[in-house]
Design an enzyme around this catalytic site. Structure first.
Site, PDB file in Angstrom:
ATOM      1  N   HIS A 217       0.964  -0.974  -0.004  1.00  0.00           N
ATOM      2  CA  HIS A 217      -0.014   0.081   0.100  1.00  0.00           C
ATOM      3  C   HIS A 217       1.007   1.292  -0.133  1.00  0.00           C
ATOM      4  O   HIS A 217       1.965   1.134   0.114  1.00  0.00           O
ATOM      5  CB  HIS A 217      -0.852   0.041   1.169  1.00  0.00           C
ATOM      6  CG  HIS A 217      -0.299   0.218   2.425  1.00  0.00           C
ATOM      7  ND1 HIS A 217      -1.249   0.771   3.507  1.00  0.00           N
ATOM      8  CD2 HIS A 217       0.921  -0.184   3.065  1.00  0.00           C
ATOM      9  CE1 HIS A 217      -0.256   0.640   4.579  1.00  0.00           C
ATOM     10  NE2 HIS A 217       0.915   0.269   4.382  1.00  0.00           N
TER      11      HIS A 217
ATOM     12  N   CYS B 130       5.790   6.112   4.794  1.00  0.00           N
ATOM     13  CA  CYS B 130       4.808   5.269   4.216  1.00  0.00           C
ATOM     14  C   CYS B 130       4.004   5.780   2.999  1.00  0.00           C
ATOM     15  O   CYS B 130       2.985   5.279   2.535  1.00  0.00           O
ATOM     16  CB  CYS B 130       3.725   4.887   5.457  1.00  0.00           C
ATOM     17  SG  CYS B 130       4.661   3.926   6.479  1.00  0.00           S
TER      18      CYS B 130
ATOM     19  N   HIS C 183       4.979   0.221  -0.510  1.00  0.00           N
ATOM     20  CA  HIS C 183       5.615  -0.660   0.431  1.00  0.00           C
ATOM     21  C   HIS C 183       4.736  -1.696   0.835  1.00  0.00           C
ATOM     22  O   HIS C 183       3.733  -1.648   0.663  1.00  0.00           O
ATOM     23  CB  HIS C 183       6.421  -0.101   1.624  1.00  0.00           C
ATOM     24  CG  HIS C 183       5.104   0.730   2.643  1.00  0.00           C
ATOM     25  ND1 HIS C 183       4.268   1.657   2.442  1.00  0.00           N
ATOM     26  CD2 HIS C 183       4.865   0.314   3.736  1.00  0.00           C
ATOM     27  CE1 HIS C 183       3.754   1.975   3.409  1.00  0.00           C
ATOM     28  NE2 HIS C 183       3.980   0.982   4.262  1.00  0.00           N
TER      29      HIS C 183
ATOM     30  N   HIS D 283       3.592  -5.254   3.617  1.00  0.00           N
ATOM     31  CA  HIS D 283       3.322  -5.724   5.094  1.00  0.00           C
ATOM     32  C   HIS D 283       3.124  -7.272   4.946  1.00  0.00           C
ATOM     33  O   HIS D 283       2.292  -7.649   3.922  1.00  0.00           O
ATOM     34  CB  HIS D 283       2.357  -5.371   5.786  1.00  0.00           C
ATOM     35  CG  HIS D 283       2.817  -3.826   6.209  1.00  0.00           C
ATOM     36  ND1 HIS D 283       3.830  -3.108   6.883  1.00  0.00           N
ATOM     37  CD2 HIS D 283       2.240  -2.660   5.603  1.00  0.00           C
ATOM     38  CE1 HIS D 283       3.788  -1.918   6.952  1.00  0.00           C
ATOM     39  NE2 HIS D 283       3.016  -1.274   6.070  1.00  0.00           N
TER      40      HIS D 283
ATOM     41  N   HIS E 245      -1.357 -10.471  -1.950  1.00  0.00           N
ATOM     42  CA  HIS E 245      -0.374  -9.974  -2.886  1.00  0.00           C
ATOM     43  C   HIS E 245      -1.089  -9.060  -3.604  1.00  0.00           C
ATOM     44  O   HIS E 245      -0.843  -9.025  -4.881  1.00  0.00           O
ATOM     45  CB  HIS E 245       0.144 -11.374  -3.576  1.00  0.00           C
ATOM     46  CG  HIS E 245       1.110 -11.996  -2.914  1.00  0.00           C
ATOM     47  ND1 HIS E 245       0.949 -12.916  -1.942  1.00  0.00           N
ATOM     48  CD2 HIS E 245       2.557 -12.034  -2.942  1.00  0.00           C
ATOM     49  CE1 HIS E 245       1.912 -13.181  -1.308  1.00  0.00           C
ATOM     50  NE2 HIS E 245       3.007 -12.844  -1.997  1.00  0.00           N
TER      51      HIS E 245
ATOM     52  N   GLU F 213       0.092  -5.308  11.435  1.00  0.00           N
ATOM     53  CA  GLU F 213       0.841  -4.760  10.213  1.00  0.00           C
ATOM     54  C   GLU F 213       2.176  -4.983  10.362  1.00  0.00           C
ATOM     55  O   GLU F 213       2.949  -5.538   9.235  1.00  0.00           O
ATOM     56  CB  GLU F 213       0.673  -3.181  10.198  1.00  0.00           C
ATOM     57  CG  GLU F 213       1.129  -2.538   8.925  1.00  0.00           C
ATOM     58  CD  GLU F 213       0.893  -0.992   8.801  1.00  0.00           C
ATOM     59  OE1 GLU F 213      -0.157  -0.766   8.281  1.00  0.00           O
ATOM     60  OE2 GLU F 213       1.618  -0.387   9.186  1.00  0.00           O
TER      61      GLU F 213
END
Length: 150
Positions: free
Chosen positions: A16, A25, A29, A31, A75, A136
């Site tokens: 995201h 952020c 990137h 998680h 994904h 997260e």
């Protein structure tokens, strides 16, 4: 017999970007998310019922969460559809990538609210969503509780 809570855990990978954010952020990137889903209800007491003693079959809960959350978000890259990231999203989609265009900024807080709505809509009438925990990172998570959102 009283109410019992049961929890099933799920894992998925997602990317995201937080448009307009003042830190790292804002960049795309990803998680390794961990989602814990807790439901509450009374175990089935009908001795003739195949699911005697269960609030909900863990397999049934797994099916709901897998279809509503894991299969869609795993994904995928999640963008707020109301930001300039829409151009990047279109490019990724054109290249065959799994992209989710959300109606919200894709923070853990907003994702857990979205997940709660989706899961609640699919649960049997006698089973209620109690809480969600979306982790997260190893040290950061968002929680949603039905008691605080009624």
């Amino acid at each position: 017999m009283g109410n019992i809570r049961i929890t099933k855990q799920f894992n998925f990978e997602a990317g995201h970007a937080l448009y307009g954010y003042d830190g790292k952020c804002r960049n795309v990137h990803g998680h390794s998310y961990k989602l814990s889903v807790t439901v509450i209800g009374r175990p089935i007491t009908d001795v003739g019922h195949v699911k005697l003693g269960m609030v909900i079959d863990f397999g049934d809960l797994k099916k709901i969460v897998k279809e509503e959350i894991v299969d869609k978000f795993d994904h995928a890259t999640v963008f707020n559809k109301n930001t300039p990231h829409i151009e990047l999203a279109k490019e990724l989609i054109d290249r065959g990538h799994n992209v989710i265009l959300a109606d919200y900024q894709p923070t853990s807080e907003n994702m857990v609210i979205d997940f709660a709505k989706k899961i609640k809509a699919r649960l049997p009438e006698n089973v209620k969503l109690h809480s969600l925990r979306l982790q997260e990172t190893d040290t950061s998570y968002a929680e949603w509780f039905a008691s605080e959102n009624e």
